[in-house]
Design a protein around this motif. Structure first.
Motif, mmCIF file in Angstrom:
data_model
loop_
_atom_site.group_PDB
_atom_site.id
_atom_site.type_symbol
_atom_site.label_atom_id
_atom_site.label_comp_id
_atom_site.label_asym_id
_atom_site.label_seq_id
_atom_site.Cartn_x
_atom_site.Cartn_y
_atom_site.Cartn_z
ATOM 1 N N ASP A 71 0.849 -1.194 0.000
ATOM 2 C CA ASP A 71 0.000 0.000 0.000
ATOM 3 C C ASP A 71 0.884 1.243 0.000
ATOM 4 O OD1 ASP A 71 -1.987 2.071 0.922
ATOM 5 O OD2 ASP A 71 -3.247 0.291 0.847
ATOM 6 N N ALA A 92 -6.832 -5.266 -3.623
ATOM 7 C CA ALA A 92 -6.184 -4.301 -2.726
ATOM 8 C C ALA A 92 -5.615 -3.118 -3.512
ATOM 9 C CB ALA A 92 -5.077 -4.993 -1.930
ATOM 10 N N ALA A 95 -8.436 -0.922 -4.369
ATOM 11 C CA ALA A 95 -8.878 -0.178 -3.177
ATOM 12 C C ALA A 95 -7.976 1.030 -2.930
ATOM 13 C CB ALA A 95 -8.869 -1.103 -1.955
ATOM 14 N N GLU A 96 -6.647 0.853 -3.076
ATOM 15 C CA GLU A 96 -5.735 1.997 -2.904
ATOM 16 C C GLU A 96 -6.012 3.047 -3.979
ATOM 17 O OE1 GLU A 96 -1.100 3.452 -3.185
ATOM 18 O OE2 GLU A 96 -1.459 1.292 -3.275
ATOM 19 N N GLU A 98 -8.800 3.613 -5.571
ATOM 20 C CA GLU A 98 -10.080 4.256 -5.264
ATOM 21 C C GLU A 98 -9.874 5.356 -4.221
ATOM 22 O OE1 GLU A 98 -14.061 4.294 -6.074
ATOM 23 O OE2 GLU A 98 -13.361 2.222 -6.221
ATOM 24 N N ARG A 99 -9.080 5.019 -3.199
ATOM 25 C CA ARG A 99 -8.802 5.971 -2.122
ATOM 26 C C ARG A 99 -8.056 7.204 -2.640
ATOM 27 N NH1 ARG A 99 -5.818 2.547 0.936
ATOM 28 N NH2 ARG A 99 -3.876 3.692 0.640
#
Length: 406
Positions: A71, A92, A95-96, A98-99
């Motif tokens: 990450d 994952a 997800a990073e 998206e953040r």
């Protein structure tokens, strides 16, 4: 991503911008190559990569970070691709992304990323992209059909008329599918086509009716005068503001007098482009199932013009050297004098039982091939009524044959 929503197709300018690819397998390899072409500053994060990706890193085209994703690896990225073979890692990475509000393609499950890669194709400065809501075969099929339609001139995309000038295009050995993509594209834009008898004739049927087609083989003069007349035609049409394609069989610079045409255009100040073609010297044996080189069999290939006999004062060929060598000889335009060539090679050291392959009309619908030896070649060619155009392959490789499909 909701698969039921229509996707928004966009072209990203990634030149000089950071793009991160997580994973180093075949999918990553294809994507990385496209990103490099787009000018992106690419980092690949993966413990292992394919040899091709490693080569890109060694050449300094990309940065390879040889470890698993962690990450934070997407910091500063404009675009990301999750292409590992582990679903959890890909999730994952998404997800990073998206953040951090980085658009991210998830290679193993497009619907779960925030972007998808369209099926793309390039054509003369155009990029064609097709999305089919995850139906990859459908998008790829449509992409391919569009690019082929553009290349064949079925879709007229030329907003501007082509520039005046001459393109010297190698049409290949006869099969209309064996012209290059570039050759077909330029032919689709031609306003005048000066065609050889040995060019791929079927392609001319695809041209629109307003294209003027001149059959170079019907120009009424002796051979040298006919060449001068062809040169004059190319120059006069180009000077009249036309885009002229000189369509030649095979490759324009392999016994095609192509360089004479380039010289004439250059002397007249006419811009000229050369598009190489597949030469029948190598293509005809290939489609007959015979290679012109093979490991441990032939380390040399000599292509010889057969338009003058050995001993003729105009001959520039060293038949003594050809008789001594052990590799492959490919004779072009040699059917008439085949016996003389065989005799010369045997007298200078080639074994009389050296295999010979003769391929007539190679790559066309009427292609046929016969096999013989140096000793029997003339007789076999006569018995089988071999006529030009034909390619003659002499040497150990001519004894090799594998069944090949067109």
């Amino acid at each position: 991503m909701n698969a039921h929503h229509e996707q928004y197709l966009v072209g990203l300018d990634l030149a000089g911008r950071r793009a991160v690819v997580v994973g180093g397998g075949q999918v990553a390899q294809r994507r990385v190559a496209r990103l490099i072409a787009a000018g992106a500053v690419v980092e690949v994060v993966s413990p292992e990569v394919t040899p091709a990706v490693e080569g890109m890193a060694s050449a300094g085209e990309i940065t390879w970070t040889a470890r698993r994703w962690t990450d934070g690896d997407l910091a500063g990225a404009w675009y990301a691709i999750a292409a590992t073979d582990e679903a959890a890692t890909n999730a994952a990475v998404v997800a990073e992304a998206e953040r951090d509000r980085v658009f991210c393609v998830r290679a193993d499950d497009g619907d779960k990323g925030t972007a998808v890669t369209p099926a793309t194709g390039g054509y003369d400065g155009l990029t064609v992209g097709v999305l089919a809501r995850g139906a990859h075969r459908r998008s790829a099929a449509v992409r391919t059909a569009l690019v082929e339609a553009l290349a064949a001139g079925v879709v007229d995309e030329s907003a501007e008329p082509p520039q005046a000038g001459v393109a010297l295009v190698g049409g290949g050995p006869g099969d209309p599918e064996l012209i290059t993509v570039r050759g077909r594209r330029l032919l689709s834009r031609a306003e005048v086509v000066v065609a050889d008898r040995l060019g791929p004739r079927d392609i001319l049927d695809e041209l629109s009716p307003e294209v003027e087609v001149i059959d170079a083989s019907k120009i009424p003069y002796g051979r040298a005068m006919a060449q001068e007349r062809i040169n004059e035609l190319l120059i006069s049409h180009a000077r009249a503001g036309k885009f002229v394609v000189r369509l030649k069989g095979g490759d324009p610079f392999v016994y095609g007098r192509g360089f004479e045409e380039v010289q004439a255009c250059a002397a007249a100040g006419v811009p000229v482009t050369v598009v190489p073609g597949i030469t029948s010297a190598f293509a005809a044996p290939a489609v007959a199932g015979t290679p012109v080189s093979h490991r441990g069999v032939a380390h040399e290939i000599v292509v010889v013009s057969g338009h003058v006999a050995p001993g003729d004062p105009r001959s520039l060929t060293d038949w003594t050297a050809l008789g001594r060598m052990t590799g492959t000889i490919v004779l072009m335009m040699a059917v008439e004098r085949l016996g003389k060539f065989a005799e010369a090679l045997i007298s200078h050291g080639r074994p009389a039982d050296t295999p010979v392959l003769i391929v007539q009309d190679g790559t066309t619908r009427i292609e046929r091939s016969v096999r013989a030896t140096l000793e029997t070649a003339e007789q076999v060619a006569a018995e089988q009524e071999i006529s030009p155009p034909a390619i003659v392959v002499i040497g150990p490789v001519a004894g090799l044959q594998a069944p090949v499909g067109g």
